[in-house]
Design an enzyme around this catalytic site. Sequence first.
Site, PDB file in Angstrom:
ATOM      1  N   LYS A 136      38.523 -24.524 -24.273  1.00  0.00           N
ATOM      2  CA  LYS A 136      37.909 -23.241 -23.928  1.00  0.00           C
ATOM      3  C   LYS A 136      38.470 -22.081 -24.750  1.00  0.00           C
ATOM      4  CE  LYS A 136      36.071 -24.107 -19.331  1.00  0.00           C
ATOM      5  NZ  LYS A 136      36.033 -23.683 -17.915  1.00  0.00           N
ATOM      6  N   ARG A 161      39.457 -31.584 -15.840  1.00  0.00           N
ATOM      7  CA  ARG A 161      38.137 -31.819 -16.444  1.00  0.00           C
ATOM      8  C   ARG A 161      38.287 -31.643 -17.946  1.00  0.00           C
ATOM      9  NH1 ARG A 161      33.530 -28.771 -17.808  1.00  0.00           N
ATOM     10  NH2 ARG A 161      31.555 -29.882 -17.443  1.00  0.00           N
TER      11      ARG A 161
END
Length: 275
Positions: free
Chosen positions: A218, A253
């Site tokens: 991210k 995740r």
Amino acid sequence: MFSFKKLIDEVNRPLVMGIINVTPDSFSDGGETFNLGDVIEKVKTMCNEGADIIDVGACSTAPKNSIVSEAEEIARLEKFLPEIIKISSVPVSLDTLRPAVAKYGLSVGVSVINDESGEFNPLMAELVKEYGCGWIFMHTGGLSSRETKVYENGVIEDVRKFFERMKSEAMSVGLNEQQLAFDCGIGFGKTRDDDLIILNSCGKISEFYPLLVGVSRKRIIGELTHKGNPKDRLSGSIAAAALLAYNGVGILRVHDVGATLDAIKISEAIKRGTI
């Protein structure tokens, strides 16, 4: 009934959720798994590497992308999801905020709804109760990954209150606590400073909730490592995963299952102080 607690107890370590994006525009792997052959190979690889859950998404929530229609999301899933469920050796979760999409997924065998809506949806609750599936609530501050919010009482307090509210509402409609997990929503409605505050506090939050963290590749990893291309963020993502596992996060995740599991093994051994 699906139970996060049972699954975590069985593996005796943080769960690893492997990401499968059946989209042409995901921020990190757009188009890489948008044909059936590639999807099947990636699912098989993740299962062989030790994934505990496969998380399938058909609608990108990346900051620069537009949300596709409900019909398009379902159409994408119809092409891929039945085959994924057929070949996966582990439970499959569906990353969606739409009850109609969740209903389709559950009807073909999905075990978990990874709900990115940031709210308690009674229609989603009815489906979770009917199918006995798992339900993951993601904190967003009511905003998307394209927006940020000022949290008057601090982002951690807002996350805690959201989790408490979602848990209370879920229990009030007869759901079992073991069906529920909670995602702090890194990058959704948050600045990068907010993201860091949350990541630093995950140990405290996870004392009370089965906590999921999705930080793999991210923006926060990119900004800290000065890597503009998400595919170049593996080492930063693994470093974060190891620290989060050490601090008691229940579910990670990730895009890179095998590397993450190696990091978890080291982290868990250091925590135990024994081989």
